[in-house]
Design a protein around this motif. Structure first.
Motif, mmCIF file in Angstrom:
data_model
loop_
_atom_site.group_PDB
_atom_site.id
_atom_site.type_symbol
_atom_site.label_atom_id
_atom_site.label_comp_id
_atom_site.label_asym_id
_atom_site.label_seq_id
_atom_site.Cartn_x
_atom_site.Cartn_y
_atom_site.Cartn_z
ATOM 1 N N ARG A 83 -56.820 -18.913 -54.755
ATOM 2 C CA ARG A 83 -55.605 -18.654 -53.967
ATOM 3 C C ARG A 83 -55.938 -17.995 -52.638
ATOM 4 O O ARG A 83 -55.319 -18.297 -51.617
ATOM 5 C CB ARG A 83 -54.649 -17.769 -54.774
ATOM 6 N N VAL A 84 -56.930 -17.119 -52.642
ATOM 7 C CA VAL A 84 -57.351 -16.495 -51.388
ATOM 8 C C VAL A 84 -57.877 -17.575 -50.450
ATOM 9 O O VAL A 84 -57.538 -17.603 -49.262
ATOM 10 C CB VAL A 84 -58.435 -15.418 -51.651
ATOM 11 N N LEU A 85 -58.676 -18.488 -50.996
ATOM 12 C CA LEU A 85 -59.232 -19.564 -50.167
ATOM 13 C C LEU A 85 -58.126 -20.467 -49.644
ATOM 14 O O LEU A 85 -58.207 -20.988 -48.535
ATOM 15 C CB LEU A 85 -60.261 -20.377 -50.969
ATOM 16 N N LYS A 86 -57.099 -20.639 -50.428
ATOM 17 C CA LYS A 86 -55.950 -21.417 -49.956
ATOM 18 C C LYS A 86 -55.285 -20.698 -48.790
ATOM 19 O O LYS A 86 -54.971 -21.303 -47.761
ATOM 20 C CB LYS A 86 -54.939 -21.612 -51.083
ATOM 21 N N ASP A 87 -55.103 -19.388 -48.934
ATOM 22 C CA ASP A 87 -54.462 -18.620 -47.873
ATOM 23 C C ASP A 87 -55.326 -18.572 -46.615
ATOM 24 O O ASP A 87 -54.821 -18.383 -45.511
ATOM 25 C CB ASP A 87 -54.152 -17.200 -48.362
ATOM 26 N N LEU A 88 -56.639 -18.742 -46.799
ATOM 27 C CA LEU A 88 -57.545 -18.805 -45.647
ATOM 28 C C LEU A 88 -57.568 -20.205 -45.038
ATOM 29 O O LEU A 88 -58.249 -20.441 -44.054
ATOM 30 C CB LEU A 88 -58.969 -18.420 -46.069
ATOM 31 N N GLY A 89 -56.859 -21.145 -45.680
ATOM 32 C CA GLY A 89 -56.783 -22.508 -45.155
ATOM 33 C C GLY A 89 -57.959 -23.387 -45.527
ATOM 34 O O GLY A 89 -58.158 -24.455 -44.947
ATOM 35 N N LEU A 90 -58.759 -22.963 -46.482
ATOM 36 C CA LEU A 90 -59.954 -23.743 -46.826
ATOM 37 C C LEU A 90 -59.690 -24.802 -47.888
ATOM 38 O O LEU A 90 -60.350 -25.832 -47.925
ATOM 39 C CB LEU A 90 -61.060 -22.810 -47.331
ATOM 40 N N VAL A 91 -58.769 -24.516 -48.779
ATOM 41 C CA VAL A 91 -58.405 -25.515 -49.787
ATOM 42 C C VAL A 91 -56.882 -25.594 -49.822
ATOM 43 O O VAL A 91 -56.193 -24.721 -49.291
ATOM 44 C CB VAL A 91 -58.931 -25.153 -51.204
ATOM 45 N N SER A 92 -56.377 -26.629 -50.463
ATOM 46 C CA SER A 92 -54.927 -26.801 -50.470
ATOM 47 C C SER A 92 -54.341 -26.593 -51.861
ATOM 48 O O SER A 92 -53.182 -26.883 -52.080
ATOM 49 C CB SER A 92 -54.576 -28.197 -49.955
ATOM 50 N N LEU A 93 -55.158 -26.099 -52.797
ATOM 51 C CA LEU A 93 -54.610 -25.927 -54.147
ATOM 52 C C LEU A 93 -54.777 -24.492 -54.614
ATOM 53 O O LEU A 93 -55.593 -23.743 -54.082
ATOM 54 C CB LEU A 93 -55.270 -26.900 -55.127
ATOM 55 N N GLU A 94 -53.973 -24.116 -55.597
ATOM 56 C CA GLU A 94 -54.029 -22.753 -56.126
ATOM 57 C C GLU A 94 -54.761 -22.687 -57.451
ATOM 58 O O GLU A 94 -55.328 -21.667 -57.795
ATOM 59 C CB GLU A 94 -52.609 -22.220 -56.356
ATOM 60 N N GLU A 95 -54.681 -23.779 -58.218
ATOM 61 C CA GLU A 95 -55.270 -23.759 -59.548
ATOM 62 C C GLU A 95 -56.531 -24.619 -59.559
ATOM 63 O O GLU A 95 -56.465 -25.842 -59.448
ATOM 64 C CB GLU A 95 -54.277 -24.290 -60.586
ATOM 65 N N PRO A 96 -57.695 -23.989 -59.710
ATOM 66 C CA PRO A 96 -58.943 -24.758 -59.633
ATOM 67 C C PRO A 96 -59.231 -25.627 -60.855
ATOM 68 O O PRO A 96 -59.919 -26.627 -60.742
ATOM 69 C CB PRO A 96 -60.015 -23.676 -59.474
ATOM 70 N N PHE A 97 -58.680 -25.249 -62.021
ATOM 71 C CA PHE A 97 -59.051 -25.955 -63.257
ATOM 72 C C PHE A 97 -57.803 -26.538 -63.914
ATOM 73 O O PHE A 97 -57.034 -25.827 -64.539
ATOM 74 C CB PHE A 97 -59.745 -24.993 -64.228
#
Length: 822
Positions: free
Chosen positions: A554-568
Motif C-alpha cells: 500500500r505504501v508503494l501504491k501511495d508512492l505511485g510505484l504500483v497500482s494495487l493494494e493486495e499483493p497476494f
RNA sequence: GCCGGAGUGGUGGAAUGGCAGACACAGGGGACUCAAAAUCCCCCGCUCGCAAGGGCAUGAGGGUUCGAAUCCCUCCUCCGGCACCA
C-alpha cells in the motif's frame, strides 16, 4: 519384460535437460496469459532441508507444472531471505563472516532444491543481502521518512538480552523472544518505527475480498483489533492539560468512579511530584517499569495500583474522582489512561473491590437497580440507562453509544474515535547482518537522511564478531565516521539495521526486475504481472510477514510505484509434517532442534526424487498436518515401479488414433476429471489415489486383452501426462520414449469428454425406510418406474416390502431409490 | 477466558445430504523360488451366525430429513491464534 527403473539416472538426466533448455524461463515484459506462482522465499539456514520443508516446495512445483500444462505463462521464481540473526550468531560462534556463511548456505540449499526436480526461473534469483537488493530498502526508507511514515521515538521496547536487540511485539511470544526463548525485558531506547497504524483501516478493509484461508484473515483482523468508542478528556487537579481517555463504552461515562493511568504514562511522573506521597509513587512507577514483559503478562490475576492523592473531574457527573496509577493499564494501547467503570467492566470491578473504590451502576433491569454492595462481578450487558441525565432510559447497545458520543462531542468533552490494537512497526535492530538504516547523526543538524545519490550505504565486511560487545557496526570507525549531508561537518552514521521483515515485504515485486539498478520496482511489469496469483507458504507467517507485505504494498501504491493494494490474490498455507520425537515419545513438528527430521537426500539417492514427491503429496490433505512414515515411502516407490512397468509394456503396443468408446476409455475420462478437480483444490493425495486406480485398470486391461488396438498405448500416455506434476522425471522419460519431442510442461493438460467420464451402467442403491437393502444394476438415466419395477421384482428387496404398502418413493437417478413403507 | 479448526478401522486418510472406510501403510494367508529378497494374487471395522444373512458403528447426547460422517443445538477432548486491548 521392461528394463529396470533407475530413478537416480532419470533425475540427473531430466534435471540437466530442463536446465539446458531453460524450460522455466519467463519473459516478464509480456504479461499475456500470466500466472504468478510464488513460494515464500526461504532463509538459507546452515542445516540441510528436511522433508517437512520439502512439502512446501513440492506442492508449489506440482501446482506450477499443472498451471503450465493448463496453458498459462507461469512465473515461478525463487530467492533468498538472506539477512538475519543466525548468520551473525554463526560468525560469533565460529568466526566465519556472515556473507561467506550465507553464500555457502545458498549454494547448498539451491542444489537441494534442484535435486527435488523443482523448476524455478533462476534467471530472476535474488538475495536480500545483496547491495543491489537492500539499497532499495534504504531508498524505500527515505521515501517513507519524507512522508512521515518512518520516524524515531523513544519508547519502552522489548529487549531480548540473548539476541542483544530490540524485538517487535510480533516477535515476543509469551513474554519471550520468539527466536532465542529468552525472557524479554523492557528498556527505553530511541528507535525507528514504520507508521503501519496509519494503514490500519485499509489493511482491515482489504481482507474482505481476499481469497485467503479464513483463519488467516481472522488472525489478521484480531491483530489489527479495531474497536469503536470515544476519546474523553478528564480535567485533573494539579495538571494544566486534561488527560485523554479512550473508551469503547462512553455510554457508561456516568459510572466512571476513578481514573487510572499506566505507570509509563507521560503525566505519571508529574502527578507523582505533585502528590502527597511522591516517594512512594516514584518507587511504584520504577518497579512496574522494570518488571519484565513476561512477569507482567503472567501476572494476570494481580491488579496492582497506587492512589496519587490527586483528583479529577468526571465530566458527566461533575463529581471528583481519584486518580490512580495501575499496572493493568497498558502504556501503548489507547491513550495509556482509562476511566474506571467498576459496575460495568470486570477488570475495573476487581480493581475497585481490591482498593475500596466506589461502584456506580448506570444500567438497570425491570425497575431493579443493582446494589453495588451485593455485586460479586461487573454487571452483564443489558438493561436501560439510569442516573445518567439525558441518556436515561436508553437500552444498552449501539444506540446508547451513539447518544453518548453525540453528547460528549456537543459539550466539547471529547470525540468519537476508533481504536486499534495494532501498533507501529519497530524496525530498528541493534545487529549487524541487515540493511543499514540510511540516516546520519550530526551534532549540529540532528538526524538527517542520507541523500539518494549516496545509496547504497554498504555494510562493511571487515568487522570483527568474536568477543565484541554491542552492535558490531559501532566498532567500524570507517563505517560510522561520515560527514553531515546538511552542514558538511563531522557526523556519525546510524548503526541500527532494519528488521528483515522489511526485506520480505516487497521481494515479490523485485522478481520482475531483479537486476534493475535504476529503480526499485518496474511499474509496467508490475502492472502486467501483479498480483501474485498463488502464494504458498507456512501458516507461521499468517500475521507478521503477510501483514507487513500488505502494508508495504500500500505504501508503494501511495508512492505511485504500483497500482494495487493486495499483493497476494490467493494464499495457501500447507500443514506441517510431523514425526515421532524419540526424546519425548510424542508426535511433533519436524525440526532439527527436536531431532526428528528425515532428510530427503538419502531418500533421493535410494528411490529418486519422484518417490519423495509422490509420497509427500500422497501423505494427506496439504492444508493439514501429516505424520511422516518410512513405510509409506516404499509404497510410493512401488507405485512408480508399476507405472514404469505398465509404460514399458504399452510401448510395444501400436500407438495412434483416439480410441473408441470402451470401459477403459470411460475410466480414463473419469480419471482426467478426478485428477483435474483434485489438482484445482491442491488435493494431490486423492489425485495420486485416482492415478493408482487408473494404473491398475490399465494393467488389468492389458492382461485381459480385448481393448481396441491403440487404446492401451493411449491410456499409458495419458497416465504419464496426468502424473507429470507429481512425478516429473519418470513421466518426461516415458513421454520421450513414446515418441514425443516436447517436455511435458509444454504439452497440454488432457481434457475429458463429460459424456465419456461416466459408465454406461450404474449400481442403484435400494433403501427401505432409509436402510440399504439391495443393489440394482441398470442403465444410466433409467426412469423411476423402471427402477421401481426392478426393485419390486428383486428377490431380496421383496422380502422387506412383502405385504406392506409403499407410502412414498424417493428416487435420485443413477444413485438411489428409497422405498418408504406404510 | 475469547476467536478459529479438528475428532472416521491397528495407522495415514476417502466420502461435504444418497452404498461409510476409496487409495495406501501395517498385519494375515497364498503363488513364484532350492532358499531368501523382490514381485504378483487373496483377506483385513466391531459383533451374532455353520451359512444365507442380520445387528451395531464416523468423540458423546439430542434435533431436522425419506435418508446425516456431512446441516442445526448442547457437551467433551485435542490442536492453533489472541489474551488485563479499556
Amino acid at each position: 519384460m521392461a528394463e529396470k527403473y533407475d530413478p537416480v539416472e532419470l533425475d540427473s538426466k531430466w534435471q540437466r535437460r530442463w536446465e539446458e533448455a531453460r524450460v522455466s524461463f519467463v519473459d516478464t515484459s509480456d504479461g499475456a496469459d500470466k500466472f504468478y506462482m510464488l513460494n515464500m522465499f526461504p532463509y538459507p539456514s546452515g542445516s540441510r532441508l528436511h522433508v517437512g520443508h520439502g512439502r512446501n516446495y513440492i506442492l508449489g512445483d506440482a501446482l506450477y507444472r499443472r498451471e503450465r500444462m493448463a496453458g498459462r505463462r507461469t512465473l515461478n521464481p525463487m530467492g533468498w531471505d538472506a539477512f538475519g540473526l543466525p548468520a551473525e550468531n554463526a560468525a560469533i560462534a565460529s568466526g566465519v563472516p556472515p556473507r561467506e556463511y550465507t553464500t555457502g548456505n545458498i549454494g547448498r540449499m539451491k542444489e537441494q532444491l534442484k535435486s527435488l526436480g523443482l523448476l524455478y526461473d533462476w534467471s530472476k534469483e535474488l538475495a536480500s543481502c545483496d547491495p543491489a537488493y537492500y539499497r532499495w530498502n534504504q531508498w524505500l526508507f527515505l521515501r517513507m521518512w519524507e512522508r512521515g511514515l518512518a520516524y524515531r521515538k523513544t519508547a519502552p521496547v522489548n529487549w531480548c538480552p540473548g539476541c542483544r536487540t530490540v524485538l517487535a511485539n510480533e516477535q515476543v511470544v509469551d513474554g519471550r523472544c520468539e527466536r532465542s526463548g529468552d525472557a524479554v525485558e523492557i528498556r527505553d531506547l530511541t528507535q525507528w518505527f514504520f507508521r503501519i497504524t496509519d494503514y490500519a483501516e485499509r489493511l482491515l478493509a482489504g481482507l474482505e475480498n481476499l481469497d485467503w484461508p479464513e483463519r488467516v484473515k481472522v488472525m489478521q483482523r484480531n491483530w489489527i483489533g479495531r474497536s469503536e468508542g470515544a476519546e474523553v478528556f478528564f480535567r485533573v487537579d494539579a495538571l494544566v492539560e486534561p488527560i485523554p481517555v479512550f473508551t469503547t463504552r462512553p455510554d457508561t461515562l456516568f459510572g466512571a468512579t476513578f481514573l487510572a493511568l499506566a505507570p509509563e504514562h507521560p503525566a505519571a511522573a508529574r502527578l507523582a511530584e505533585r502528590s502527597p506521597v511522591p516517594a512512594d509513587l516514584s518507587r511504584f512507577i520504577e518497579r512496574i517499569r522494570r518488571t519484565s514483559r513476561l512477569e507482567r503478562e503472567s501476572d494476570t490475576g494481580e491488579k496492582e495500583g497506587m492512589d496519587t492523592g490527586i483528583t479529577a473531574l468526571n465530566p458527566a457527573t461533575g463529581d471528583s474522582i481519584p486518580v490512580w496509577l495501575a499496572n493493568f493499564v497498558l502504556p501503548d494501547y489507547g491513550t495509556g489512561a482509562i476511566m474506571g467503570v467498576p459496575a460495568h467492566d470486570q477488570r475495573d470491578f476487581e480493581f475497585a473491590r481490591r482498593y475500596g473504590l466506589p461502584i456506580r451502576p448506570v444500567y438497570r433491569t425491570d425497575d431493579r437497580e443493582p446494589d453495588p454492595e451485593e455485586m460479586t462481578e461487573a454487571a452483564p450487558d443489558g438493561g436501560v440507562l439510569y442516573g445518567s441525565g439525558d441518556w436515561n432510559g436508553t437500552a444498552n447497545g449501539p444506540e446508547a453509544v451513539r447518544i453518548a458520543n453525540a453528547w460528549i462531542e456537543a459539550h466539547g468533552l471529547g470525540k468519537a474515535r476508533v481504536g486499534y490494537r495494532l501498533r507501529d512497526w519497530l524496525i530498528s535492530r541493534q545487529r549487524y547482518w541487515g540493511t543499514p538504516i540510511p540516516a546520519v547523526h550530526c551534532p549540529d543538524c540532528g538526524v538527517l537522511p542520507v541523500p539518494d545519490e549516496e545509496l547504497p550505504i554498504l555494510l562493511p565486511e571487515d568487522v570483527a564478531f568474536r568477543g565484541v560487545e554491542g552492535n558490531p557496526l559501532e566498532q567500524s570507525e570507517a563505517f560510522v565516521a561520515t560527514s553531515c549531508p546538511g552542514c558538511g561537518g563531522p557526523a556519525r552514521r546510524e548503526t541500527d539495521t532494519m528488521d528483515t521483515f522489511v526485506d520480505s515485504s516487497w521481494y515479490y515485486l523485485r522478481f520482475l526486475n531483479p537486476g534493475d539498478t535504476s529503480r526499485m520496482v518496474d511499474s509496467q511489469r508490475a502492472a502486467k504481472w501483479m498480483p501474485v496469483d498463488q502464494y504458498v507458504g507456512g501458516i507461521e507467517h499468517a500475521i507478521l510477514h503477510l501483514l507487513y507485505a500488505r502494508f508495504i504494498c500500500r505504501v508503494l501504491k501511495d508512492l505511485g510505484l504500483v497500482s494495487l493494494e493486495e499483493p497476494f490474490a490467493r494464499l495457501f498455507n500447507q500443514g506441517m509434517i510431523t514425526k515421532l520425537n524419540p526424546a519425548t515419545g510424542k508426535i511433533e513438528k519436524m525440526s532439527k532442534s527436536r531431532g526428528n527430521t528425515v532428510s530427503p537426500d538419502e531418500l533421493i539417492t535410494r528411490f529418486g526424487a519422484d518417490t519423495v514427491r509422490v509420497y509427500t503429496l500422497f501423505i494427506g490433505p496439504p492444508e493439514k498436518e501429516s505424520e511422516w512414515s518410512e513405510e509409506g515411502v516404499a509404497g510410493a516407490w512401488r507405485f512408480l515401479q508399476r507405472v514404469h512397468d505398465v509404460c514399458g509394456r504399452a510401448l510395444a503396443q501400436p500407438g495412434g488414433d483416439l480410441p473408441a468408446d470402451s470401459p477403459l476409455t470411460r475410466f480414463a475420462h473419469r480419471t482426467i476429471q478426478r485428477v483435474s478437480e483434485d489438482a484445482r483444490r491442491f488435493h494431490f493425495h486423492t489425485a495420486v489415489a485416482a492415478l493408482m486406480e487408473f494404473q491398475r485398470a490399465l494393467a488389468d486391461a492389458m492382461e485381459a486383452g480385448g481393448e481396441a488396438p491403440g487404446t492401451v498405448r493411449w491410456g499409458a500416455e495419458l497416465l504419464v501426462r496426468l502424473l507429470h506434476p507429481i512425478a516429473p522425471h519418470l513421466t518426461d522419460e516415458w513421454w520421450e520414449r513414446f515418441g514425443h519431442r516436447t517436455f511435458l510442461v509444454d504439452s497440454a493438460w488432457p481434457s475429458f469428454d463429460p459424456a465419456l467420464a461416466t459408465t454406461e451402467r450404474v449400481t442403484l442403491v435400494v433403501q427401505v425406510n432409509g436402510k440399504v437393502r439391495g443393489r440394482l444394476d441398470l442403465e444410466r438415466g433409467a426412469p423411476e418406474p423402471d427402477a421401481l419395477a426392478l426393485a419390486r421384482a428383486d428377490k431380496k428387496i421383496r422380502t422387506w416390502i412383502e405385504g406392506r404398502e409403499i407410502a412414498r418413493t424417493v428416487y435420485v437417478p443413477d444413485r438411489l431409490l428409497n422405498l418408504v413403507l406404510r
